[in-house]
Design a protein around this motif. Sequence first.
Motif, PDB file in Angstrom:
ATOM      1  N   GLY A   1       0.780  -1.241   0.000  1.00  0.00           N
ATOM      2  CA  GLY A   1       0.000   0.000   0.000  1.00  0.00           C
ATOM      3  C   GLY A   1       0.813   1.293   0.000  1.00  0.00           C
TER       4      GLY A   1
ATOM      5  N   TYR B   1      13.172   0.892   0.311  1.00  0.00           N
ATOM      6  CA  TYR B   1      13.019   2.324   0.587  1.00  0.00           C
ATOM      7  C   TYR B   1      13.279   2.773   2.028  1.00  0.00           C
ATOM      8  CZ  TYR B   1       8.181   0.476   1.246  1.00  0.00           C
ATOM      9  OH  TYR B   1       7.076  -0.252   1.590  1.00  0.00           O
TER      10      TYR B   1
ATOM     11  N   SER C   1       6.375 -13.533  10.921  1.00  0.00           N
ATOM     12  CA  SER C   1       6.283 -12.075  10.989  1.00  0.00           C
ATOM     13  C   SER C   1       4.833 -11.648  10.746  1.00  0.00           C
ATOM     14  CB  SER C   1       7.205 -11.463   9.930  1.00  0.00           C
ATOM     15  OG  SER C   1       6.771 -10.154   9.657  1.00  0.00           O
TER      16      SER C   1
ATOM     17  N   LEU D   1      12.260  -4.407   1.674  1.00  0.00           N
ATOM     18  CA  LEU D   1      11.929  -3.364   0.692  1.00  0.00           C
ATOM     19  C   LEU D   1      13.067  -2.351   0.655  1.00  0.00           C
ATOM     20  CD1 LEU D   1       8.392  -3.292   2.144  1.00  0.00           C
ATOM     21  CD2 LEU D   1       8.811  -3.793  -0.242  1.00  0.00           C
TER      22      LEU D   1
ATOM     23  N   TYR E   1      -0.096 -15.957   1.225  1.00  0.00           N
ATOM     24  CA  TYR E   1      -1.161 -16.050   0.231  1.00  0.00           C
ATOM     25  C   TYR E   1      -0.842 -15.181  -0.970  1.00  0.00           C
ATOM     26  CZ  TYR E   1      -3.322 -18.165   4.186  1.00  0.00           C
ATOM     27  OH  TYR E   1      -3.555 -18.997   5.237  1.00  0.00           O
TER      28      TYR E   1
ATOM     29  N   HIS F   1      -3.522 -11.188  -0.001  1.00  0.00           N
ATOM     30  CA  HIS F   1      -3.642 -11.045   1.451  1.00  0.00           C
ATOM     31  C   HIS F   1      -4.175  -9.651   1.756  1.00  0.00           C
ATOM     32  CE1 HIS F   1       0.339  -9.042   1.047  1.00  0.00           C
ATOM     33  NE2 HIS F   1       0.047  -8.456   2.186  1.00  0.00           N
TER      34      HIS F   1
ATOM     35  N   GLY G   1       3.818  -8.341  11.189  1.00  0.00           N
ATOM     36  CA  GLY G   1       3.719  -6.939  10.771  1.00  0.00           C
ATOM     37  C   GLY G   1       5.089  -6.298  10.747  1.00  0.00           C
TER      38      GLY G   1
ATOM     39  N   GLY H   1       7.421  -2.436   9.407  1.00  0.00           N
ATOM     40  CA  GLY H   1       7.407  -1.139   8.729  1.00  0.00           C
ATOM     41  C   GLY H   1       8.645  -0.356   9.062  1.00  0.00           C
TER      42      GLY H   1
HETATM   43  P1  HAM Z   1       5.638  -6.167   4.225  1.00  0.00           P
HETATM   44  O1  HAM Z   1       6.521  -6.615   5.333  1.00  0.00           O
HETATM   45  O2  HAM Z   1       5.972  -6.603   2.849  1.00  0.00           O
HETATM   46  O3  HAM Z   1       5.579  -4.582   4.314  1.00  0.00           O
HETATM   47  O4  HAM Z   1       4.154  -6.622   4.540  1.00  0.00           O
HETATM   48  C1  HAM Z   1       3.516  -6.256   5.744  1.00  0.00           C
HETATM   49  C2  HAM Z   1       2.793  -7.446   6.354  1.00  0.00           C
HETATM   50  O5  HAM Z   1       1.862  -7.981   5.397  1.00  0.00           O
HETATM   51  C3  HAM Z   1       3.668  -8.642   6.708  1.00  0.00           C
HETATM   52  O6  HAM Z   1       4.254  -8.488   7.980  1.00  0.00           O
HETATM   53  C4  HAM Z   1       2.657  -9.773   6.727  1.00  0.00           C
HETATM   54  O7  HAM Z   1       1.923  -9.762   7.945  1.00  0.00           O
HETATM   55  C5  HAM Z   1       1.711  -9.371   5.608  1.00  0.00           C
HETATM   56  N1  HAM Z   1       2.048 -10.094   4.364  1.00  0.00           N
HETATM   57  C6  HAM Z   1       2.948  -9.750   3.427  1.00  0.00           C
HETATM   58  N2  HAM Z   1       2.951 -10.642   2.408  1.00  0.00           N
HETATM   59  C7  HAM Z   1       2.023 -11.569   2.706  1.00  0.00           C
HETATM   60  C8  HAM Z   1       1.511 -12.745   2.057  1.00  0.00           C
HETATM   61  N3  HAM Z   1       1.970 -13.144   0.873  1.00  0.00           N
HETATM   62  N4  HAM Z   1       0.533 -13.458   2.663  1.00  0.00           N
HETATM   63  C9  HAM Z   1       0.041 -13.070   3.866  1.00  0.00           C
HETATM   64  N5  HAM Z   1       0.463 -11.965   4.525  1.00  0.00           N
HETATM   65  C10 HAM Z   1       1.437 -11.223   3.957  1.00  0.00           C
HETATM   66  C11 HAM Z   1       4.858  -3.798   3.453  1.00  0.00           C
HETATM   67  O8  HAM Z   1       4.071  -4.205   2.665  1.00  0.00           O
HETATM   68  C12 HAM Z   1       5.109  -2.321   3.670  1.00  0.00           C
HETATM   69  N6  HAM Z   1       4.258  -1.580   2.733  1.00  0.00           N
HETATM   70  C13 HAM Z   1       4.827  -1.914   5.107  1.00  0.00           C
HETATM   71  C14 HAM Z   1       5.056  -0.459   5.353  1.00  0.00           C
HETATM   72  C15 HAM Z   1       4.119   0.511   5.385  1.00  0.00           C
HETATM   73  N7  HAM Z   1       6.233   0.134   5.511  1.00  0.00           N
HETATM   74  C16 HAM Z   1       6.048   1.431   5.651  1.00  0.00           C
HETATM   75  N8  HAM Z   1       4.761   1.682   5.562  1.00  0.00           N
END
Ligand code: HAM
Length: 441
Positions: free
Chosen positions: A92, A271, A289, A269, A131, A134, A291, A293
Amino acid sequence: MSDMAPPKGTFDIIPFCPNAEDIWKSTYQWNHIESIIRQITTEYGYHEIRTPIFERTELFHKTTGETTDIVTKEMYTFQDKGNRSMTLRPEGTPCVMRAFLDNQLQQLASVHKFFYLAPMFRYERPQAGRYRQHHQFGVEVIGNGTPEQDVEVIDLLYSFHQRIGIQNIQLCINSLGTPDCRAQFRNALRGYLKDHFAQLSRDSQTRFENNPLRILDSKDLGDQELLKNAPLLSEFLSSDAKNHFAQVCDLLGELNISYKIEPKLVRGLDYYNHTVFEVMVENIGAQSSIGGGGRYDGMLKSMGGPDLPTVGFGTGLERLLRTLLLQGTMENTRQVPFVTIIPLGNSALKYGMRLSKELRQKGVPISIELGQRKAKAAMKIADQIGSQFVCVIGDQELEQEKLEIKNMGTGDTHPLSLIHVEKEIVNLYNAYIAKGTKNAI
Ligand code: HAM
Protein backbone atom coordinates in the motif's frame (compact mmCIF):
# COMPACT_ATOMS: atom_id res chain seq x y z
CA MET A 1 -18.10 -28.78 -4.54
CA SER A 2 -17.83 -26.98 -7.86
CA ASP A 3 -15.14 -27.86 -10.38
CA MET A 4 -13.98 -24.23 -10.26
CA ALA A 5 -11.54 -23.95 -7.36
CA PRO A 6 -10.50 -20.38 -6.43
CA PRO A 7 -7.07 -19.31 -7.73
CA LYS A 8 -4.15 -20.87 -5.85
CA GLY A 9 -3.18 -18.85 -2.78
CA THR A 10 -6.63 -17.25 -2.38
CA PHE A 11 -9.68 -18.21 -0.29
CA ASP A 12 -13.25 -17.15 0.39
CA ILE A 13 -14.32 -15.35 3.53
CA ILE A 14 -17.66 -16.88 4.47
CA PRO A 15 -20.02 -16.63 7.47
CA PHE A 16 -19.82 -20.25 8.61
CA CYS A 17 -16.77 -22.44 8.09
CA PRO A 18 -17.41 -26.18 8.23
CA ASN A 19 -13.86 -27.05 9.42
CA ALA A 20 -12.59 -25.93 12.82
CA GLU A 21 -9.18 -24.99 11.39
CA ASP A 22 -10.87 -22.58 8.98
CA ILE A 23 -12.83 -20.59 11.58
CA TRP A 24 -10.44 -17.68 11.06
CA LYS A 25 -11.94 -17.33 7.56
CA SER A 26 -15.36 -16.50 9.03
CA THR A 27 -16.76 -13.12 8.02
CA TYR A 28 -17.56 -12.50 11.70
CA GLN A 29 -13.90 -12.76 12.65
CA TRP A 30 -12.96 -10.36 9.85
CA ASN A 31 -15.70 -7.89 10.80
CA HIS A 32 -14.58 -8.03 14.42
CA ILE A 33 -10.92 -7.28 13.68
CA GLU A 34 -11.88 -4.60 11.16
CA SER A 35 -14.07 -2.88 13.74
CA ILE A 36 -11.12 -2.82 16.17
CA ILE A 37 -8.98 -1.28 13.41
CA ARG A 38 -11.56 1.47 12.89
CA GLN A 39 -11.80 2.06 16.61
CA ILE A 40 -8.07 2.21 17.33
CA THR A 41 -7.28 4.40 14.31
CA THR A 42 -9.94 6.84 15.50
CA GLU A 43 -8.32 6.89 18.93
CA TYR A 44 -4.92 7.68 17.38
CA GLY A 45 -6.33 10.23 14.90
CA TYR A 46 -5.60 8.37 11.63
CA HIS A 47 -7.87 8.84 8.61
CA GLU A 48 -8.90 6.19 6.12
CA ILE A 49 -7.59 6.37 2.57
CA ARG A 50 -8.71 4.08 -0.28
CA THR A 51 -6.74 3.81 -3.48
CA PRO A 52 -7.38 1.73 -6.63
CA ILE A 53 -6.61 -1.95 -6.52
CA PHE A 54 -4.30 -1.57 -9.54
CA GLU A 55 -1.77 1.08 -10.47
CA ARG A 56 0.63 1.81 -13.29
CA THR A 57 3.44 -0.74 -13.02
CA GLU A 58 6.19 1.88 -12.99
CA LEU A 59 4.93 3.18 -9.62
CA PHE A 60 6.23 0.04 -7.89
CA HIS A 61 9.45 -0.08 -9.94
CA LYS A 62 10.23 3.48 -8.83
CA THR A 63 9.33 3.08 -5.15
CA THR A 64 9.18 -0.50 -3.87
CA GLY A 65 12.51 -1.01 -5.62
CA GLU A 66 13.99 -2.74 -8.66
CA THR A 67 15.96 -5.23 -6.57
CA THR A 68 13.17 -6.34 -4.22
CA ASP A 69 11.56 -9.78 -4.43
CA ILE A 70 8.22 -8.03 -4.90
CA VAL A 71 9.25 -6.22 -8.07
CA THR A 72 11.54 -8.89 -9.52
CA LYS A 73 9.33 -11.94 -8.95
CA GLU A 74 5.99 -11.33 -7.32
CA MET A 75 3.93 -8.73 -9.14
CA TYR A 76 0.66 -9.49 -10.93
CA THR A 77 1.37 -7.38 -13.99
CA PHE A 78 -0.78 -7.23 -17.12
CA GLN A 79 -1.24 -5.13 -20.23
CA ASP A 80 -4.64 -3.43 -20.31
CA LYS A 81 -6.63 -3.03 -23.50
CA GLY A 82 -4.91 0.31 -24.11
CA ASN A 83 -1.56 -1.52 -24.01
CA ARG A 84 -0.53 0.10 -20.72
CA SER A 85 1.29 -1.98 -18.14
CA MET A 86 -0.76 -2.28 -14.95
CA THR A 87 -0.04 -4.08 -11.67
CA LEU A 88 -2.32 -5.35 -8.93
CA ARG A 89 -1.19 -3.51 -5.81
CA PRO A 90 1.45 -5.66 -4.00
CA GLU A 91 1.76 -3.18 -1.09
CA GLY A 92 0.00 0.00 0.00
CA THR A 93 2.83 2.44 0.72
CA PRO A 94 3.56 3.69 -2.85
CA CYS A 95 -0.18 3.92 -3.59
CA VAL A 96 -0.79 6.21 -0.61
CA MET A 97 2.15 8.40 -1.64
CA ARG A 98 0.83 8.61 -5.19
CA ALA A 99 -2.65 9.53 -3.95
CA PHE A 100 -1.17 12.14 -1.61
CA LEU A 101 0.65 13.81 -4.49
CA ASP A 102 -2.12 13.45 -7.05
CA ASN A 103 -4.73 14.99 -4.77
CA GLN A 104 -2.34 17.74 -3.66
CA LEU A 105 -3.02 16.95 -0.04
CA GLN A 106 0.15 18.72 1.14
CA GLN A 107 -1.78 21.97 0.88
CA LEU A 108 -4.27 20.90 3.54
CA ALA A 109 -2.08 20.24 6.59
CA SER A 110 1.53 19.85 7.62
CA VAL A 111 1.17 16.36 9.07
CA HIS A 112 -1.02 13.67 7.50
CA LYS A 113 -1.95 10.40 9.17
CA PHE A 114 -3.55 7.79 6.93
CA PHE A 115 -4.67 4.21 7.42
CA TYR A 116 -5.88 1.59 4.95
CA LEU A 117 -7.44 -1.81 5.08
CA ALA A 118 -7.00 -3.40 1.70
CA PRO A 119 -6.19 -6.52 -0.31
CA MET A 120 -2.65 -6.87 -1.69
CA PHE A 121 -1.47 -9.24 -4.41
CA ARG A 122 1.87 -11.04 -4.54
CA TYR A 123 2.73 -14.03 -6.70
CA GLU A 124 4.44 -15.98 -3.93
CA ARG A 125 4.69 -19.71 -3.30
CA PRO A 126 1.61 -20.33 -1.13
CA GLN A 127 2.18 -21.89 2.27
CA ALA A 128 0.77 -21.53 5.78
CA GLY A 129 0.37 -17.79 6.36
CA ARG A 130 1.46 -16.81 2.85
CA TYR A 131 -1.16 -16.05 0.23
CA ARG A 132 -1.33 -14.61 -3.26
CA GLN A 133 -4.08 -12.25 -2.11
CA HIS A 134 -3.64 -11.05 1.45
CA HIS A 135 -5.21 -8.17 3.38
CA GLN A 136 -3.23 -5.49 5.13
CA PHE A 137 -4.02 -2.95 7.77
CA GLY A 138 -1.44 -0.25 7.17
CA VAL A 139 -0.72 3.30 8.24
CA GLU A 140 1.41 5.98 6.62
CA VAL A 141 2.35 9.28 8.28
CA ILE A 142 3.59 12.12 6.10
CA GLY A 143 5.31 15.29 7.32
CA ASN A 144 6.83 14.35 10.66
CA GLY A 145 10.44 13.14 10.81
CA THR A 146 10.83 12.94 14.59
CA PRO A 147 11.70 9.80 16.58
CA GLU A 148 8.48 10.36 18.55
CA GLN A 149 6.50 9.91 15.34
CA ASP A 150 8.24 6.57 14.74
CA VAL A 151 7.28 5.56 18.27
CA GLU A 152 3.65 6.57 17.83
CA VAL A 153 3.46 4.36 14.74
CA ILE A 154 5.12 1.42 16.52
CA ASP A 155 2.87 1.94 19.55
CA LEU A 156 -0.24 1.87 17.35
CA LEU A 157 0.85 -1.42 15.79
CA TYR A 158 1.82 -2.93 19.14
CA SER A 159 -1.35 -1.79 20.90
CA PHE A 160 -3.49 -3.08 18.06
CA HIS A 161 -1.87 -6.53 18.25
CA GLN A 162 -2.37 -6.55 22.01
CA ARG A 163 -5.97 -5.39 21.77
CA ILE A 164 -7.00 -8.15 19.40
CA GLY A 165 -5.46 -10.66 21.81
CA ILE A 166 -2.16 -11.73 20.19
CA GLN A 167 0.19 -13.33 22.75
CA ASN A 168 4.01 -13.61 22.85
CA ILE A 169 4.60 -10.54 20.70
CA GLN A 170 8.24 -9.87 19.94
CA LEU A 171 9.10 -6.46 18.55
CA CYS A 172 12.45 -6.29 16.74
CA ILE A 173 13.86 -2.90 15.80
CA ASN A 174 16.94 -1.57 14.05
CA SER A 175 18.24 1.61 12.45
CA LEU A 176 19.37 1.73 8.84
CA GLY A 177 20.57 5.32 9.24
CA THR A 178 20.63 7.74 6.32
CA PRO A 179 21.30 6.73 2.70
CA ASP A 180 24.89 7.95 3.28
CA CYS A 181 25.44 5.71 6.30
CA ARG A 182 24.03 2.82 4.32
CA ALA A 183 26.25 3.46 1.32
CA GLN A 184 29.36 3.31 3.54
CA PHE A 185 28.13 0.15 5.23
CA ARG A 186 27.26 -1.41 1.86
CA ASN A 187 30.86 -0.93 0.70
CA ALA A 188 32.26 -2.38 3.91
CA LEU A 189 29.91 -5.38 3.74
CA ARG A 190 30.79 -5.99 0.09
CA GLY A 191 34.48 -5.73 0.97
CA TYR A 192 34.07 -8.38 3.68
CA LEU A 193 31.87 -10.73 1.63
CA LYS A 194 34.03 -10.48 -1.49
CA ASP A 195 36.58 -12.80 0.09
CA HIS A 196 33.84 -15.34 0.91
CA PHE A 197 31.87 -14.99 -2.32
CA ALA A 198 32.20 -18.66 -3.33
CA GLN A 199 30.75 -19.79 0.02
CA LEU A 200 27.64 -17.60 -0.25
CA SER A 201 24.29 -19.18 -1.18
CA ARG A 202 23.17 -18.65 -4.77
CA ASP A 203 20.52 -16.07 -3.71
CA SER A 204 23.08 -14.13 -1.73
CA GLN A 205 25.54 -14.20 -4.63
CA THR A 206 22.87 -12.49 -6.77
CA ARG A 207 22.19 -9.99 -3.97
CA PHE A 208 25.90 -9.27 -3.60
CA GLU A 209 25.78 -7.02 -6.67
CA ASN A 210 22.21 -5.67 -6.51
CA ASN A 211 21.41 -5.31 -2.87
CA PRO A 212 24.06 -6.69 -0.46
CA LEU A 213 22.11 -5.50 2.60
CA ARG A 214 19.48 -8.14 1.87
CA ILE A 215 22.15 -10.80 2.46
CA LEU A 216 21.76 -9.93 6.15
CA ASP A 217 18.19 -11.29 5.90
CA SER A 218 19.36 -14.64 4.50
CA LYS A 219 17.89 -17.76 6.12
CA ASP A 220 20.73 -19.90 4.72
CA LEU A 221 22.77 -21.36 7.61
CA GLY A 222 26.08 -21.06 5.71
CA ASP A 223 25.36 -17.36 5.03
CA GLN A 224 24.45 -16.81 8.66
CA GLU A 225 27.72 -18.34 9.79
CA LEU A 226 29.68 -16.07 7.44
CA LEU A 227 27.79 -13.04 8.67
CA LYS A 228 28.84 -13.61 12.27
CA ASN A 229 32.09 -11.75 11.61
CA ALA A 230 30.71 -9.23 9.13
CA PRO A 231 30.81 -5.49 9.90
CA LEU A 232 27.74 -4.15 11.69
CA LEU A 233 25.47 -1.46 10.30
CA SER A 234 25.38 0.24 13.71
CA GLU A 235 29.12 1.00 13.36
CA PHE A 236 28.37 3.18 10.33
CA LEU A 237 25.55 5.30 11.75
CA SER A 238 26.15 9.05 11.83
CA SER A 239 25.75 10.75 15.21
CA ASP A 240 22.36 12.17 14.12
CA ALA A 241 21.17 8.72 13.10
CA LYS A 242 22.43 7.26 16.40
CA ASN A 243 20.60 9.99 18.33
CA HIS A 244 17.39 9.42 16.42
CA PHE A 245 17.52 5.70 17.20
CA ALA A 246 18.46 6.25 20.85
CA GLN A 247 15.41 8.47 21.27
CA VAL A 248 13.18 5.85 19.65
CA CYS A 249 14.47 3.24 22.11
CA ASP A 250 14.09 5.60 25.05
CA LEU A 251 10.49 6.47 24.19
CA LEU A 252 9.54 2.84 23.61
CA GLY A 253 10.75 2.17 27.16
CA GLU A 254 8.66 5.13 28.36
CA LEU A 255 5.55 3.46 26.88
CA ASN A 256 6.47 0.07 28.37
CA ILE A 257 6.85 -1.47 24.94
CA SER A 258 9.46 -4.21 25.14
CA TYR A 259 11.70 -4.57 22.11
CA LYS A 260 14.81 -6.31 20.94
CA ILE A 261 17.45 -4.53 18.87
CA GLU A 262 18.13 -6.77 15.89
CA PRO A 263 21.28 -5.45 14.15
CA LYS A 264 20.66 -7.57 11.05
CA LEU A 265 17.05 -6.45 10.51
CA VAL A 266 16.90 -4.64 7.14
CA ARG A 267 13.41 -5.61 5.82
CA GLY A 268 12.80 -6.71 2.28
CA LEU A 269 11.93 -3.36 0.69
CA ASP A 270 14.46 -0.90 -0.70
CA TYR A 271 13.02 2.32 0.59
CA TYR A 272 13.70 2.25 4.34
CA ASN A 273 16.02 4.51 6.32
CA HIS A 274 16.46 5.19 10.05
CA THR A 275 14.00 3.14 12.11
CA VAL A 276 12.81 -0.26 10.84
CA PHE A 277 10.75 -2.72 12.86
CA GLU A 278 9.17 -6.12 12.58
CA VAL A 279 6.68 -7.87 14.88
CA MET A 280 7.13 -11.61 15.29
CA VAL A 281 5.20 -14.29 17.14
CA GLU A 282 6.33 -17.81 17.85
CA ASN A 283 4.71 -20.99 16.64
CA ILE A 284 2.61 -19.78 13.75
CA GLY A 285 4.37 -21.87 11.14
CA ALA A 286 6.77 -20.73 8.46
CA GLN A 287 5.63 -17.11 8.46
CA SER A 288 6.25 -15.76 11.94
CA SER A 289 6.28 -12.07 10.99
CA ILE A 290 2.87 -10.55 11.56
CA GLY A 291 3.72 -6.94 10.77
CA GLY A 292 6.48 -4.53 9.98
CA GLY A 293 7.41 -1.14 8.73
CA GLY A 294 9.71 1.79 9.19
CA ARG A 295 10.74 5.21 8.05
CA TYR A 296 11.13 5.83 4.32
CA ASP A 297 12.01 9.53 4.00
CA GLY A 298 12.80 10.37 0.40
CA MET A 299 10.08 8.38 -1.35
CA LEU A 300 7.89 11.41 -2.05
CA LYS A 301 10.85 13.37 -3.38
CA SER A 302 11.87 10.48 -5.64
CA MET A 303 8.34 10.62 -7.08
CA GLY A 304 8.72 14.28 -7.97
CA GLY A 305 6.93 15.50 -4.84
CA PRO A 306 8.01 17.57 -1.84
CA ASP A 307 10.82 16.29 0.40
CA LEU A 308 8.61 15.27 3.32
CA PRO A 309 9.52 12.60 5.88
CA THR A 310 7.37 9.46 5.96
CA VAL A 311 6.89 6.47 8.26
CA GLY A 312 4.39 3.60 8.42
CA PHE A 313 3.63 -0.08 8.90
CA GLY A 314 1.67 -2.94 7.36
CA THR A 315 0.22 -5.93 9.21
CA GLY A 316 -1.45 -8.90 7.52
CA LEU A 317 -4.94 -9.86 8.68
CA GLU A 318 -4.60 -13.50 7.59
CA ARG A 319 -1.55 -13.99 9.79
CA LEU A 320 -3.21 -12.22 12.72
CA LEU A 321 -6.38 -14.30 12.55
CA ARG A 322 -4.44 -17.56 12.14
CA THR A 323 -2.27 -16.61 15.11
CA LEU A 324 -5.34 -15.97 17.28
CA LEU A 325 -6.71 -19.38 16.32
CA LEU A 326 -3.40 -21.17 16.93
CA GLN A 327 -2.90 -19.39 20.26
CA GLY A 328 -6.46 -20.29 21.33
CA THR A 329 -7.41 -16.64 21.90
CA MET A 330 -9.93 -16.23 19.10
CA GLU A 331 -13.15 -14.73 20.44
CA ASN A 332 -16.54 -16.05 19.48
CA THR A 333 -17.77 -13.22 17.30
CA ARG A 334 -20.59 -15.04 15.52
CA GLN A 335 -23.71 -12.89 15.24
CA VAL A 336 -26.75 -14.80 16.42
CA PRO A 337 -30.46 -13.94 16.63
CA PHE A 338 -31.62 -12.91 20.07
CA VAL A 339 -35.03 -14.50 19.59
CA THR A 340 -36.37 -16.90 17.00
CA ILE A 341 -40.11 -16.48 16.65
CA ILE A 342 -41.93 -19.66 15.70
CA PRO A 343 -45.48 -18.94 14.52
CA LEU A 344 -47.87 -21.87 14.24
CA GLY A 345 -50.77 -21.09 11.89
CA ASN A 346 -51.80 -18.14 9.74
CA SER A 347 -52.86 -15.61 12.39
CA ALA A 348 -49.69 -16.32 14.37
CA LEU A 349 -47.61 -15.84 11.23
CA LYS A 350 -49.13 -12.39 10.60
CA TYR A 351 -48.72 -11.42 14.24
CA GLY A 352 -45.16 -12.85 14.35
CA MET A 353 -44.09 -10.94 11.23
CA ARG A 354 -45.44 -7.68 12.66
CA LEU A 355 -43.71 -8.32 15.98
CA SER A 356 -40.42 -9.23 14.25
CA LYS A 357 -40.48 -6.01 12.23
CA GLU A 358 -41.14 -3.88 15.31
CA LEU A 359 -38.41 -5.57 17.34
CA ARG A 360 -35.90 -5.34 14.48
CA GLN A 361 -36.65 -1.63 14.19
CA LYS A 362 -35.72 -1.33 17.86
CA GLY A 363 -32.39 -3.01 17.14
CA VAL A 364 -33.14 -6.53 18.40
CA PRO A 365 -31.76 -9.28 16.08
CA ILE A 366 -34.75 -11.52 15.29
CA SER A 367 -35.14 -14.65 13.22
CA ILE A 368 -38.61 -15.85 12.30
CA GLU A 369 -39.55 -19.30 11.10
CA LEU A 370 -40.94 -18.74 7.61
CA GLY A 371 -41.12 -22.32 6.40
CA GLN A 372 -44.30 -23.22 8.34
CA ARG A 373 -42.31 -25.95 10.07
CA LYS A 374 -43.67 -27.75 13.12
CA ALA A 375 -42.47 -26.41 16.50
CA LYS A 376 -39.92 -29.21 17.06
CA ALA A 377 -38.24 -28.85 13.63
CA ALA A 378 -38.22 -25.04 13.94
CA MET A 379 -36.61 -25.29 17.42
CA LYS A 380 -33.87 -27.46 15.97
CA ILE A 381 -33.09 -24.80 13.37
CA ALA A 382 -33.17 -22.06 16.03
CA ASP A 383 -30.60 -24.10 17.95
CA GLN A 384 -28.41 -24.56 14.87
CA ILE A 385 -28.30 -20.85 14.14
CA GLY A 386 -27.42 -20.12 17.77
CA SER A 387 -30.61 -18.27 18.75
CA GLN A 388 -30.56 -17.23 22.43
CA PHE A 389 -34.32 -17.52 22.93
CA VAL A 390 -37.30 -18.96 21.10
CA CYS A 391 -40.89 -17.82 21.28
CA VAL A 392 -43.53 -20.20 19.99
CA ILE A 393 -46.79 -18.47 19.06
CA GLY A 394 -49.95 -20.47 18.37
CA ASP A 395 -53.68 -19.67 18.27
CA GLN A 396 -54.00 -20.50 21.95
CA GLU A 397 -51.27 -18.03 22.98
CA LEU A 398 -52.92 -15.30 20.92
CA GLU A 399 -56.38 -16.01 22.41
CA GLN A 400 -55.10 -16.05 25.99
CA GLU A 401 -52.86 -13.04 25.30
CA LYS A 402 -49.95 -14.81 26.96
CA LEU A 403 -46.64 -15.77 25.40
CA GLU A 404 -43.64 -17.62 26.65
CA ILE A 405 -40.01 -17.11 25.77
CA LYS A 406 -37.55 -19.96 26.30
CA ASN A 407 -33.85 -19.57 26.99
CA MET A 408 -32.13 -22.04 24.67
CA GLY A 409 -29.05 -22.27 26.86
CA THR A 410 -30.68 -23.02 30.23
CA GLY A 411 -34.09 -24.28 29.12
CA ASP A 412 -35.74 -21.71 31.51
CA THR A 413 -38.97 -20.05 30.36
CA HIS A 414 -40.26 -16.53 31.03
CA PRO A 415 -43.94 -15.55 30.69
CA LEU A 416 -44.66 -12.45 28.59
CA SER A 417 -47.97 -10.61 28.31
CA LEU A 418 -49.11 -9.99 24.77
CA ILE A 419 -49.72 -6.28 25.38
CA HIS A 420 -46.17 -5.67 26.64
CA VAL A 421 -44.34 -8.31 24.64
CA GLU A 422 -42.35 -5.87 22.54
CA LYS A 423 -41.17 -3.79 25.49
CA GLU A 424 -40.34 -6.87 27.55
CA ILE A 425 -38.19 -8.42 24.81
CA VAL A 426 -36.39 -5.09 24.25
CA ASN A 427 -35.68 -4.87 28.01
CA LEU A 428 -34.42 -8.43 28.09
CA TYR A 429 -32.17 -7.72 25.12
CA ASN A 430 -30.77 -4.54 26.67
CA ALA A 431 -30.01 -6.43 29.86
CA TYR A 432 -28.14 -9.04 27.79
CA ILE A 433 -26.09 -6.38 26.03
CA ALA A 434 -25.32 -4.66 29.31
CA LYS A 435 -23.92 -7.95 30.59
CA GLY A 436 -21.80 -8.15 27.43
CA THR A 437 -23.38 -11.44 26.42
CA LYS A 438 -24.88 -10.30 23.13
CA ASN A 439 -22.85 -12.77 21.09
CA ALA A 440 -22.38 -15.49 23.64
CA ILE A 441 -23.52 -18.92 22.63
P1 HAM B 1 5.64 -6.17 4.22
O1 HAM B 1 6.52 -6.61 5.33
O2 HAM B 1 5.97 -6.60 2.85
O3 HAM B 1 5.58 -4.58 4.31
O4 HAM B 1 4.15 -6.62 4.54
C1 HAM B 1 3.52 -6.26 5.74
C2 HAM B 1 2.79 -7.45 6.35
O5 HAM B 1 1.86 -7.98 5.40
C3 HAM B 1 3.67 -8.64 6.71
O6 HAM B 1 4.25 -8.49 7.98
C4 HAM B 1 2.66 -9.77 6.73
O7 HAM B 1 1.92 -9.76 7.94
C5 HAM B 1 1.71 -9.37 5.61
N1 HAM B 1 2.05 -10.09 4.36
C6 HAM B 1 2.95 -9.75 3.43
N2 HAM B 1 2.95 -10.64 2.41
C7 HAM B 1 2.02 -11.57 2.71
C8 HAM B 1 1.51 -12.75 2.06
N3 HAM B 1 1.97 -13.14 0.87
N4 HAM B 1 0.53 -13.46 2.66
C9 HAM B 1 0.04 -13.07 3.87
N5 HAM B 1 0.46 -11.96 4.52
C10 HAM B 1 1.44 -11.22 3.96
C11 HAM B 1 4.86 -3.80 3.45
O8 HAM B 1 4.07 -4.21 2.66
C12 HAM B 1 5.11 -2.32 3.67
N6 HAM B 1 4.26 -1.58 2.73
C13 HAM B 1 4.83 -1.91 5.11
C14 HAM B 1 5.06 -0.46 5.35
C15 HAM B 1 4.12 0.51 5.39
N7 HAM B 1 6.23 0.13 5.51
C16 HAM B 1 6.05 1.43 5.65
N8 HAM B 1 4.76 1.68 5.56
